[in-house]
Motif scaffolding. Structure first.
Motif, PDB file in Angstrom:
ATOM      1  N   ALA A  16       3.133 -30.612 -21.291  1.00 55.79           N
ATOM      2  CA  ALA A  16       2.956 -29.160 -21.396  1.00 55.79           C
ATOM      3  C   ALA A  16       4.117 -28.424 -20.745  1.00 55.79           C
ATOM      4  O   ALA A  16       4.607 -27.408 -21.259  1.00 55.79           O
ATOM      5  CB  ALA A  16       1.633 -28.742 -20.763  1.00 55.79           C
ATOM      6  N   ASN A  17       4.569 -28.949 -19.626  1.00 51.13           N
ATOM      7  CA  ASN A  17       5.733 -28.351 -18.965  1.00 51.13           C
ATOM      8  C   ASN A  17       6.942 -28.385 -19.889  1.00 51.13           C
ATOM      9  O   ASN A  17       7.679 -27.397 -20.001  1.00 51.13           O
ATOM     10  CB  ASN A  17       6.045 -29.124 -17.668  1.00 51.13           C
ATOM     11  N   ASN A  18       7.116 -29.470 -20.578  1.00 47.26           N
ATOM     12  CA  ASN A  18       8.275 -29.606 -21.460  1.00 47.26           C
ATOM     13  C   ASN A  18       8.204 -28.732 -22.702  1.00 47.26           C
ATOM     14  O   ASN A  18       9.207 -28.557 -23.395  1.00 47.26           O
ATOM     15  CB  ASN A  18       8.475 -31.083 -21.834  1.00 47.26           C
ATOM     16  N   ARG A  19       7.031 -28.148 -22.956  1.00 47.49           N
ATOM     17  CA  ARG A  19       6.932 -27.185 -24.053  1.00 47.49           C
ATOM     18  C   ARG A  19       7.904 -26.023 -23.842  1.00 47.49           C
ATOM     19  O   ARG A  19       8.486 -25.501 -24.794  1.00 47.49           O
ATOM     20  CB  ARG A  19       5.486 -26.662 -24.178  1.00 47.49           C
ATOM     21  N   THR A  20       8.056 -25.600 -22.590  1.00 44.75           N
ATOM     22  CA  THR A  20       8.997 -24.515 -22.301  1.00 44.75           C
ATOM     23  C   THR A  20      10.408 -24.888 -22.733  1.00 44.75           C
ATOM     24  O   THR A  20      11.107 -24.085 -23.377  1.00 44.75           O
ATOM     25  CB  THR A  20       9.003 -24.190 -20.790  1.00 44.75           C
ATOM     26  N   TYR A  21      10.819 -26.114 -22.409  1.00 42.75           N
ATOM     27  CA  TYR A  21      12.215 -26.475 -22.661  1.00 42.75           C
ATOM     28  C   TYR A  21      12.420 -26.859 -24.121  1.00 42.75           C
ATOM     29  O   TYR A  21      13.519 -26.691 -24.663  1.00 42.75           O
ATOM     30  CB  TYR A  21      12.658 -27.534 -21.656  1.00 42.75           C
ATOM     31  N   ALA A  22      11.379 -27.338 -24.774  1.00 40.34           N
ATOM     32  CA  ALA A  22      11.435 -27.543 -26.225  1.00 40.34           C
ATOM     33  C   ALA A  22      11.644 -26.199 -26.921  1.00 40.34           C
ATOM     34  O   ALA A  22      12.528 -26.048 -27.773  1.00 40.34           O
ATOM     35  CB  ALA A  22      10.149 -28.216 -26.711  1.00 40.34           C
ATOM     36  N   ALA A  23      10.849 -25.209 -26.532  1.00 39.76           N
ATOM     37  CA  ALA A  23      11.001 -23.877 -27.141  1.00 39.76           C
ATOM     38  C   ALA A  23      12.367 -23.289 -26.796  1.00 39.76           C
ATOM     39  O   ALA A  23      13.018 -22.653 -27.632  1.00 39.76           O
ATOM     40  CB  ALA A  23       9.887 -22.954 -26.662  1.00 39.76           C
ATOM     41  N   GLN A  24      12.788 -23.544 -25.569  1.00 39.40           N
ATOM     42  CA  GLN A  24      14.052 -22.941 -25.141  1.00 39.40           C
ATOM     43  C   GLN A  24      15.251 -23.540 -25.882  1.00 39.40           C
ATOM     44  O   GLN A  24      16.162 -22.803 -26.287  1.00 39.40           O
ATOM     45  CB  GLN A  24      14.210 -23.098 -23.621  1.00 39.40           C
ATOM     46  N   ILE A  25      15.243 -24.850 -26.083  1.00 41.97           N
ATOM     47  CA  ILE A  25      16.374 -25.432 -26.819  1.00 41.97           C
ATOM     48  C   ILE A  25      16.325 -24.984 -28.279  1.00 41.97           C
ATOM     49  O   ILE A  25      17.375 -24.660 -28.877  1.00 41.97           O
ATOM     50  CB  ILE A  25      16.419 -26.981 -26.685  1.00 41.97           C
ATOM     51  N   ALA A  26      15.134 -24.887 -28.860  1.00 41.35           N
ATOM     52  CA  ALA A  26      15.035 -24.427 -30.255  1.00 41.35           C
ATOM     53  C   ALA A  26      15.542 -22.988 -30.369  1.00 41.35           C
ATOM     54  O   ALA A  26      16.333 -22.656 -31.264  1.00 41.35           O
ATOM     55  CB  ALA A  26      13.602 -24.540 -30.758  1.00 41.35           C
ATOM     56  N   LEU A  27      15.104 -22.128 -29.446  1.00 43.31           N
ATOM     57  CA  LEU A  27      15.555 -20.733 -29.483  1.00 43.31           C
ATOM     58  C   LEU A  27      17.061 -20.646 -29.231  1.00 43.31           C
ATOM     59  O   LEU A  27      17.763 -19.842 -29.862  1.00 43.31           O
ATOM     60  CB  LEU A  27      14.794 -19.905 -28.439  1.00 43.31           C
ATOM     61  N   LYS A  28      17.535 -21.467 -28.314  1.00 45.43           N
ATOM     62  CA  LYS A  28      18.980 -21.447 -28.016  1.00 45.43           C
ATOM     63  C   LYS A  28      19.790 -21.838 -29.245  1.00 45.43           C
ATOM     64  O   LYS A  28      20.774 -21.168 -29.594  1.00 45.43           O
ATOM     65  CB  LYS A  28      19.268 -22.397 -26.847  1.00 45.43           C
ATOM     66  N   LYS A  29      19.362 -22.889 -29.919  1.00 43.95           N
ATOM     67  CA  LYS A  29      20.074 -23.339 -31.122  1.00 43.95           C
ATOM     68  C   LYS A  29      20.034 -22.247 -32.193  1.00 43.95           C
ATOM     69  O   LYS A  29      21.015 -22.003 -32.904  1.00 43.95           O
ATOM     70  CB  LYS A  29      19.452 -24.632 -31.664  1.00 43.95           C
ATOM     71  N   ILE A  30      18.889 -21.602 -32.332  1.00 39.00           N
ATOM     72  CA  ILE A  30      18.767 -20.532 -33.331  1.00 39.00           C
ATOM     73  C   ILE A  30      19.670 -19.350 -32.964  1.00 39.00           C
ATOM     74  O   ILE A  30      20.398 -18.818 -33.806  1.00 39.00           O
ATOM     75  CB  ILE A  30      17.302 -20.070 -33.465  1.00 39.00           C
ATOM     76  N   ILE A  48      11.073 -35.232 -25.317  1.00 37.16           N
ATOM     77  CA  ILE A  48      11.641 -35.051 -23.973  1.00 37.16           C
ATOM     78  C   ILE A  48      10.855 -35.887 -22.963  1.00 37.16           C
ATOM     79  O   ILE A  48      11.426 -36.593 -22.126  1.00 37.16           O
ATOM     80  CB  ILE A  48      11.611 -33.554 -23.564  1.00 37.16           C
ATOM     81  N   THR A  49       9.537 -35.828 -23.067  1.00 40.70           N
ATOM     82  CA  THR A  49       8.668 -36.537 -22.116  1.00 40.70           C
ATOM     83  C   THR A  49       8.850 -38.051 -22.233  1.00 40.70           C
ATOM     84  O   THR A  49       8.840 -38.769 -21.223  1.00 40.70           O
ATOM     85  CB  THR A  49       7.195 -36.152 -22.364  1.00 40.70           C
ATOM     86  N   LEU A  50       8.996 -38.525 -23.451  1.00 41.25           N
ATOM     87  CA  LEU A  50       9.231 -39.959 -23.654  1.00 41.25           C
ATOM     88  C   LEU A  50      10.527 -40.387 -22.979  1.00 41.25           C
ATOM     89  O   LEU A  50      10.565 -41.386 -22.246  1.00 41.25           O
ATOM     90  CB  LEU A  50       9.297 -40.282 -25.156  1.00 41.25           C
ATOM     91  N   VAL A  51      11.576 -39.666 -23.215  1.00 43.32           N
ATOM     92  CA  VAL A  51      12.875 -40.014 -22.615  1.00 43.32           C
ATOM     93  C   VAL A  51      12.785 -39.999 -21.090  1.00 43.32           C
ATOM     94  O   VAL A  51      13.306 -40.891 -20.415  1.00 43.32           O
ATOM     95  CB  VAL A  51      13.977 -39.049 -23.113  1.00 43.32           C
ATOM     96  N   GLU A  52      12.096 -38.987 -20.569  1.00 37.63           N
ATOM     97  CA  GLU A  52      11.981 -38.875 -19.110  1.00 37.63           C
ATOM     98  C   GLU A  52      11.229 -40.053 -18.491  1.00 37.63           C
ATOM     99  O   GLU A  52      11.437 -40.385 -17.325  1.00 37.63           O
ATOM    100  CB  GLU A  52      11.247 -37.574 -18.732  1.00 37.63           C
ATOM    101  N   ASN A  53      10.297 -40.642 -19.251  1.00 36.15           N
ATOM    102  CA  ASN A  53       9.421 -41.656 -18.676  1.00 36.15           C
ATOM    103  C   ASN A  53       9.667 -43.075 -19.181  1.00 36.15           C
ATOM    104  O   ASN A  53       9.029 -44.009 -18.714  1.00 36.15           O
ATOM    105  CB  ASN A  53       7.956 -41.273 -18.939  1.00 36.15           C
ATOM    106  N   ASN A  54      10.561 -43.212 -20.115  1.00 43.05           N
ATOM    107  CA  ASN A  54      10.810 -44.519 -20.697  1.00 43.05           C
ATOM    108  C   ASN A  54      11.783 -45.334 -19.836  1.00 43.05           C
ATOM    109  O   ASN A  54      12.757 -44.805 -19.317  1.00 43.05           O
ATOM    110  CB  ASN A  54      11.384 -44.374 -22.100  1.00 43.05           C
ATOM    111  N   THR A  55      11.486 -46.612 -19.714  1.00 41.27           N
ATOM    112  CA  THR A  55      12.351 -47.484 -18.909  1.00 41.27           C
ATOM    113  C   THR A  55      12.883 -48.670 -19.721  1.00 41.27           C
ATOM    114  O   THR A  55      13.607 -49.492 -19.196  1.00 41.27           O
ATOM    115  CB  THR A  55      11.563 -48.042 -17.696  1.00 41.27           C
ATOM    116  N   LYS A  56      12.464 -48.724 -20.992  1.00 36.96           N
ATOM    117  CA  LYS A  56      12.834 -49.897 -21.790  1.00 36.96           C
ATOM    118  C   LYS A  56      13.790 -49.522 -22.931  1.00 36.96           C
ATOM    119  O   LYS A  56      13.776 -48.393 -23.415  1.00 36.96           O
ATOM    120  CB  LYS A  56      11.570 -50.514 -22.401  1.00 36.96           C
TER     121      LYS A  56
END
Lengths: 313, 313, 313
Positions: free
Chosen positions: C294-308, C156-164
């Motif tokens: 670290a902030n994106n840990r919340t949304y990583a966990a949330q998408i995993a839990l949501k999918k489950i 998530i963090t890579l996508v948010e910060n990548n420009t190339k």
């Protein structure tokens, strides 16, 4: 954004006490205020009253609570600037505070005085470091220097039980087998300095608290004289401040008895060592306010959390 | 105000079992009952099933739950009357129980037998002290003498699996490397005394449980004979009661095997030591009810909490 | 029924990242999804970010959360088949996993590598045992081999910060005083293998990760060369893999400085040892993404839990 780090963060103590008493009559009245807000409670030290009452207060306000015993469940924190962290500490408070701020809307912290490093303790190393690096409000659940939630509960208890325009309130030192911090005594003194009362501190010579705290207070080394005609006697042990953290005196002549108490109400923050700090006869009498003080911890925490939540919106 | 300290607190075991089974079919049906009520769970000992199932049961009823590992998170408690508390204990149960009662509507307590002080254990020192000083109901999550939530779950499991008017139920001792308390066995016996069953206890000579508990029960020292034609075999180790808390016998001839079990259903409260208490072949067979017993812990806790909540309104 | 044990359980990483970013803009949007569902979090090891962010994610989805420090609060688990359990372990994972499945709708597990038994670690003994015997989905909160919630947050963090279109991403080993697991590095590599990027791994000779993980990756032993023109530098220590769990190299020439970093963004999973793994100047610069990771840990966990959760209905 309001922090509750010390009594200095209260704009008007009478107003906070008044509002806390109102919360007490209807604890769930503001259950919507904390909706979708998370309180993180970080314990670096043991706790019974603070642990339970702060959770209770947050739930009364509809908050979600995450409790963490930082010492045993997390990573040892580094506080120094520029430290080469190749020793025991795994994480710097700079990261920890910023990170936790992203998961929690308010962070409560309990971190006792070390009683070994006076300078660090006086600087409120843990609390102030979290305040500095966190991006959310900090709630002091007892720091090295103060215990403002306890003092606020004490203020509520005093108002509930006072019948005089200007009561006499005595803070008396009492013996204890272990070295205890000065936080509770400090915050009680700070709170009393905001009250219209005849306030006297009594302790053995050499057991002076920090002058920064007691500036302007009456200190009477003769306990009997200090207790004369008292309306409220607040008892607390603290370790020596000059010989920082030492237990120099265990003189059981300072133990509070019914005879010493006279007609006064007895107050203590708990936990209390029976028959060391105070005789059974006092705690088991109707003059003891200790259980009500503990009850008021909920409403002290609740008014502090409510004020903080309101400062966020 | 109803406490759930032992099976004696159940007015009608068949009714409680019936209602628990009804909760099991619709666990969230009474989610309004616990609204704005707080359950405080105090653990003086480790726990897996009790910890999780009691939380689950409370959440099913809409309660808020505060969990506290009293030993590691709180203060060492004093129970003696008149003690001069200048040693290890920081707080008296008199204060602790009163204080916690102000934060929690129900207090659950897990405090195992010491197995060193028979008199204190038999007197249920921790549980009874909390009951005496608390002002809210107490839920026994395994005390020194009994484990009534387990026995209630066992009663549910028996009813669910019984097909006879009067089944034969055997409680068999089994070996174990460590000294275990008598609580589970005691409560199972007490529960069986409220059942219409042919109930037999079997254990090595000298491993008699308290006569106060087994009064009127059939004791058969020959395990093989005891197990003949059994419908349910409940297996549990307990340390010696006469030589209190000693491990005198580790005889693996008492280990339960499929051959010994015959056609009977196997029951155990868990955790269980495989191939010491019981052979893998039993636990892995369809005759084992242990997982369902654990499942029923939720509904045992839920019916107990429901009855307590109803007694409060 | 979906488990989230490793990145292999993600059907489409870009879709998960996209949906996680959508959750981030409106975290409470799916609060109904987890209603009346219980997440049990079992910690066999310490945790700060995982502990708090996974709780937060679950609460965002309306789930109830039960947290358990398995090591200190539960029973020592046995994993072997056919073991005669007369030693330290009190309960077999066979029972524990089945039992907990009855109280929880999803089970999160954190169980670090032992770093002493390579075979058991590689086999994911704890995680796979729970998966085998549990009857509900398992969420990996860092296992011996992987930390897929961290890697998802990193994605998530890579996508948010990548420009190339095709950024250069470097995973660099860094020194550390203690033996650390390979889990974070492994999962980062696995994640990068699913990205359109120029990905390079750099570490001292002999510090190769498992070939099963790095198959097909570019490994450059010259850190300076590896870092040339990097867009993102992910830094992590791991102990030696060949001499399993040993700390053979503490060479501070591998510490990341601003000069080495160049124009790249700095990433680390935290906790990080300042001035050992990375210089203060990097962490305190705007090039550091660690707090956002670290902030994106919340949304990583949330998408995993949501999918489950979605896989359960």
């Amino acid at each position: 954004m309001l922090h509750y780090l010390s009594l200095k963060d209260i704009d008007s103590l009478p107003n906070w006490v008044e509002e806390a008493r109102s919360l007490k009559t209807n604890p769930k009245h503001h259950k919507g205020l904390g909706k979708d807000k998370t309180l993180g409670l970080l314990f670096f030290n043991n706790s019974l009253r603070t642990r339970l009452s702060t959770q209770k207060a947050a739930m009364n306000l509809g908050m979600e609570v995450i409790v963490m015993n930082f010492g045993s469940e997390g990573w040892a924190l580094e506080y120094g600037d520029g430290t080469i962290m190749d020793q025991g500490s795994s994480e710097h408070v700079k990261e920890a505070a910023q990170v936790i701020s992203q998961y929690c809307d308010i962070i409560g912290i309990r971190a006792f005085a070390s009683l070994t490093n006076k300078e660090e303790d006086e600087a409120e190393l843990v609390l102030e470091s979290f305040k500095k690096y966190a991006t959310v409000p900090i709630l002091n659940m007892e720091s090295s220097v103060g215990h403002p939630l306890q003092a606020l509960a004490d203020a509520i208890t005093l108002v509930e039980n006072n019948t005089k325009p200007k009561p006499k309130v005595v803070l008396s030192w009492a013996p204890h087998p272990r070295a205890l911090p000065h936080a509770v005594a400090n915050s009680f003194v700070e709170m009393m300095q905001r009250q219209d009362a005849d306030f006297v501190i009594t302790h053995p010579k050499g057991y002076e608290l920090s002058e920064n705290i007691t500036k302007g207070c009456t200190i009477e080394y003769d306990q009997e004289k200090a207790l004369e005609n008292a309306d409220f006697v607040y008892v607390k042990n603290w370790s020596n401040y000059t010989n920082y953290g030492q237990v120099i005196n265990k003189d059981t002549n300072w133990t509070i008895t019914l005879k010493k108490l006279g007609q006064a109400k007895f107050m203590h923050c708990l936990p209390v060592r029976r028959n060391v700090v105070v005789a059974d006869e006092v705690l088991d009498s109707s003059q003891s306010l200790v259980i009500e003080q503990a009850n008021n911890r909920t409403y002290a925490a609740q008014i502090a959390l409510k004020k903080i939540l309101e400062s966020l919106s």
